[in-house]
Design a protein around this motif. Structure first.
Motif, mmCIF file in Angstrom:
data_model
loop_
_atom_site.group_PDB
_atom_site.id
_atom_site.type_symbol
_atom_site.label_atom_id
_atom_site.label_comp_id
_atom_site.label_asym_id
_atom_site.label_seq_id
_atom_site.Cartn_x
_atom_site.Cartn_y
_atom_site.Cartn_z
ATOM 1 N N UNK A 1 13.837 -3.600 -9.998
ATOM 2 C CA UNK A 1 12.584 -3.146 -9.411
ATOM 3 C C UNK A 1 12.274 -3.902 -8.126
ATOM 4 N N UNK A 2 11.900 -3.176 -7.092
ATOM 5 C CA UNK A 2 11.447 -3.752 -5.829
ATOM 6 C C UNK A 2 10.109 -4.396 -6.134
ATOM 7 N N UNK A 3 10.060 -5.735 -6.053
ATOM 8 C CA UNK A 3 8.880 -6.418 -6.559
ATOM 9 C C UNK A 3 8.209 -7.363 -5.582
ATOM 10 N N UNK A 4 7.407 -8.229 -6.144
ATOM 11 C CA UNK A 4 6.539 -9.138 -5.419
ATOM 12 C C UNK A 4 7.293 -10.007 -4.423
ATOM 13 N N UNK A 5 8.411 -10.584 -4.851
ATOM 14 C CA UNK A 5 9.166 -11.467 -3.962
ATOM 15 C C UNK A 5 9.821 -10.654 -2.840
ATOM 16 N N UNK B 1 -2.789 -4.915 -8.830
ATOM 17 C CA UNK B 1 -3.675 -4.848 -9.995
ATOM 18 C C UNK B 1 -4.631 -3.664 -9.936
ATOM 19 N N UNK B 2 -5.033 -3.297 -8.725
ATOM 20 C CA UNK B 2 -6.009 -2.210 -8.572
ATOM 21 C C UNK B 2 -5.360 -0.840 -8.704
ATOM 22 N N UNK B 3 -4.169 -0.663 -8.095
ATOM 23 C CA UNK B 3 -3.450 0.608 -8.209
ATOM 24 C C UNK B 3 -2.275 0.379 -9.132
ATOM 25 N N UNK B 4 -2.618 0.138 -10.398
ATOM 26 C CA UNK B 4 -1.618 -0.309 -11.358
ATOM 27 C C UNK B 4 -0.840 0.829 -12.003
ATOM 28 N N UNK B 5 -1.209 2.074 -11.673
ATOM 29 C CA UNK B 5 -0.565 3.209 -12.331
ATOM 30 C C UNK B 5 0.828 3.483 -11.794
ATOM 31 N N UNK B 6 1.159 2.875 -10.660
ATOM 32 C CA UNK B 6 2.418 3.218 -9.987
ATOM 33 C C UNK B 6 3.106 1.978 -9.431
ATOM 34 N N UNK B 7 4.435 2.011 -9.376
ATOM 35 C CA UNK B 7 5.232 0.978 -8.699
ATOM 36 C C UNK B 7 4.761 -0.450 -8.962
ATOM 37 N N UNK C 1 0.845 -1.208 0.000
ATOM 38 C CA UNK C 1 0.000 0.000 0.000
ATOM 39 C C UNK C 1 0.874 1.250 0.000
ATOM 40 N N UNK C 2 1.961 1.223 0.766
ATOM 41 C CA UNK C 2 2.859 2.382 0.840
ATOM 42 C C UNK C 2 3.564 2.603 -0.489
ATOM 43 N N UNK C 3 4.013 1.515 -1.109
ATOM 44 C CA UNK C 3 4.684 1.644 -2.412
ATOM 45 C C UNK C 3 3.756 2.299 -3.435
ATOM 46 N N UNK C 4 2.470 1.995 -3.316
ATOM 47 C CA UNK C 4 1.486 2.522 -4.261
ATOM 48 C C UNK C 4 0.939 3.888 -3.857
ATOM 49 N N UNK C 5 1.342 4.339 -2.666
ATOM 50 C CA UNK C 5 0.847 5.637 -2.193
ATOM 51 C C UNK C 5 -0.644 5.634 -1.893
ATOM 52 N N UNK C 6 -1.169 4.500 -1.434
ATOM 53 C CA UNK C 6 -2.603 4.407 -1.153
ATOM 54 C C UNK C 6 -2.887 4.820 0.293
ATOM 55 N N UNK C 7 -3.861 5.707 0.472
ATOM 56 C CA UNK C 7 -4.273 6.101 1.822
ATOM 57 C C UNK C 7 -5.219 5.046 2.359
ATOM 58 N N UNK C 8 -4.993 4.657 3.616
ATOM 59 C CA UNK C 8 -5.887 3.658 4.181
ATOM 60 C C UNK C 8 -5.975 3.811 5.685
ATOM 61 N N UNK C 9 -7.010 3.174 6.233
ATOM 62 C CA UNK C 9 -7.189 3.191 7.679
ATOM 63 C C UNK C 9 -6.616 1.893 8.229
ATOM 64 N N UNK C 10 -5.731 2.023 9.204
ATOM 65 C CA UNK C 10 -5.113 0.836 9.797
ATOM 66 C C UNK C 10 -5.858 0.499 11.082
ATOM 67 N N UNK C 11 -6.272 -0.755 11.209
ATOM 68 C CA UNK C 11 -6.943 -1.160 12.442
ATOM 69 C C UNK C 11 -6.171 -2.308 13.082
ATOM 70 N N UNK C 12 -5.651 -2.040 14.258
ATOM 71 C CA UNK C 12 -4.897 -3.063 14.993
ATOM 72 C C UNK C 12 -5.867 -4.010 15.672
ATOM 73 N N UNK C 13 -5.716 -5.307 15.396
ATOM 74 C CA UNK C 13 -6.582 -6.300 16.019
ATOM 75 C C UNK C 13 -5.933 -6.867 17.272
ATOM 76 N N UNK C 14 -6.770 -7.183 18.251
ATOM 77 C CA UNK C 14 -6.306 -7.949 19.397
ATOM 78 C C UNK C 14 -6.609 -9.409 19.052
#
Lengths: 235, 221
Positions: free
Chosen positions: B151-155, B78-84, B25-38
């Motif tokens: 490229x910093x990739x999947x693996x 696949x969803x944020x395919x425009x970057x990285x 998510x960070x590589x793609x620059x996607x904003x998101x809400x992080x929820x820590x689970x117990x």
């Protein structure tokens, strides 16, 4: 076909392996000509050891001398390379793709070990546990089918898709276990959607050619069971 | 279920599987809400979003849950395919990337667990196995900058979270990753130069504290 007229495709496999069947079904659906190199049960060829040094397992797809291993990875590869041949195996939508992948992993992690667990189980108790797990998995897959197929005959909709191949390759073995154990894995009462699905899947021409005859699988299972009982499991 | 727009990640701070999603998510620059689970008291949302496995991470995009870390990473790619791009465009390279990410999945976490759970001969056997795994991965990396080449990739995304566990593996099983797989250590340092990785991975000492806490909980000396 996309300019790969001279490309050489080989598949290392075995007639009875459902993982190999996944690759064969995918190749057939995409009308790819390939050479099937059958591994002998109990031995591993030089080519296999060289092509899959990490796991030494079939199936291995060898395309222009480059090996691709792991059945689900092979199916995706086939779908991506022979993209202009026949309908896509992977759904177009990213979320649907994630669902297909999720259930394919579920099949490998939960359903298949339970299915073959019934054959390998050392005690009646262990066998019963495997049976429970197999039936429970199929119940979840029945629900998943309802949501994913949206009323169409396959997980892939109108045509056979990735998840159909992932599960369908095991239909031969499912029928063999039903016969050997005298109970239904796919049941008109409990899993009606999957029953219809299995019939549609097996009725497909290219699939029918790949799924082995139930009688032959039953015979093989008996041989394998005898080996499991007499020796510690090698796998 | 009301479809809330946006991206949410249900996660647990030390989970290397969750970290894969965070890094992607960070590589793609996607904003998101992080929820820590117990994990000892899982939320309604987690149980509803992943009823099959009840595990983190779960990515929830516009109300729809995606489970299993490598599936999540592919979805993000696949969803944020425009970057990285994380997966290469060539089908053969993609198959290789999937194979090696799957190898990491099958081998590293389970073997790592054995290193801190077991003792004596069993631990020695696990140590040998881990060294072999690291050396196989090192051979695969070779002299490349990343597993993905330039490229910093999947693996890379799949494996890098485990690097913050190296200290724990080394301390519990008494060996040195640098000695057995120096290129992996250099690769890990290069990855840490990326903001996505540096901001996501916990301090290895904190991971070790967590391992010690687990050992106490499971009654392992």
């Amino acid at each position: 076909m996309a300019g790969s007229g001279n490309s050489e495709v080989k598949l290392l496999g075995a007639w009875a392996s459902p993982y190999v069947a996944r690759a064969r079904i995918a190749l057939n659906l995409k009308e790819v000509q390939y050479e099937f190199l059958e591994e002998q049960f109990g031995t591993k060829s030089e080519l296999l050891l060289k092509s899959n040094p990490i796991y030494k397992k079939i199936p291995v797809l060898i395309h222009d001398d480059k090996p691709i291993c792991e059945s689900l990875i092979i199916v995706q590869y086939i779908d991506e390379v022979w993209v202009s041949s026949g309908p896509a195996l992977m759904p177009a939508d990213a979320y649907d793709r994630a669902l297909h992948r999720f259930w394919a992993v579920y099949i490998d992690d939960k359903f298949v070990p339970a299915l073959f667990g019934m054959m390998r189980a050392p005690t009646e108790e262990a066998k019963a546990e495997s049976k429970e797990q197999a039936l429970a998995s199929l119940q979840l897959l029945e629900e998943a089918f309802g949501k994913i197929s949206k009323g169409k005959p396959f997980f892939g909709g109108d045509t056979i898709g990735y998840l159909d191949v992932a599960l369908g390759a095991f239909v031969g073995w499912m029928k063999a276990f039903e016969e050997m154990n005298g109970f239904k894995l796919l049941d008109d009462a409990k899993t009606p959607l999957l029953c219809a699905w299995a019939e549609n899947f097996c009725n497909n021409e290219v699939v029918g050619a790949v799924i082995p005859e139930t009688a032959k699988l039953v015979e093989l299972a008996k041989v394998m069971q005898a080996r499991f009982k007499s020796a510690p499991p090698a796998n | 279920m009301a479809s809330e727009k946006g991206v949410m990640l249900l996660d647990f701070w030390v989970s290397p599987f969750g970290q894969r999603a965070r890094i992607a998510l960070a590589e793609k620059g996607v904003e998101y809400e992080y929820k820590e689970e117990n994990l000892r008291d899982k939320s309604e949302l987690l149980l509803k979003s992943n009823p099959i496995h009840k595990k983190i991470p779960v990515l929830i995009h516009d109300g729809k849950p995606i489970c299993e870390s490598l599936i999540i990473v592919q979805y993000i790619d696949e969803t944020w395919s425009d970057k990285a791009p994380l997966l290469p465009s060539d089908p053969y390279q993609r198959a290789q990337a999937r194979f090696w990410a799957d190898f990491v999945d099958k081998k590293v976490f389970e073997c790592g667990g054995k290193l801190w759970k077991l003792k004596g001969e069993e631990q020695e056997a696990a140590k040998k196995e881990m060294i072999e795994i690291l050396q196989i991965l090192e051979a695969q990396l070779g002299d490349k900058k990343y597993f993905g080449g330039d490229i910093f990739g999947f693996v890379d995304v799949a494996f890098v979270p485990f690097t913050s566990w190296f200290y724990s593996y080394e301390t519990c099983a008494n060996f040195s990753v640098e000695e057995v797989a120096p290129k992996i250590v250099q690769w890990a340092k290069r990855c840490m130069e990326r903001e996505s990785v540096e901001k996501t991975l916990p301090d290895p000492k904190r991971v070790y504290e967590f391992v010690c806490y687990l050992k106490k909980r499971f009654g392992i000396e």
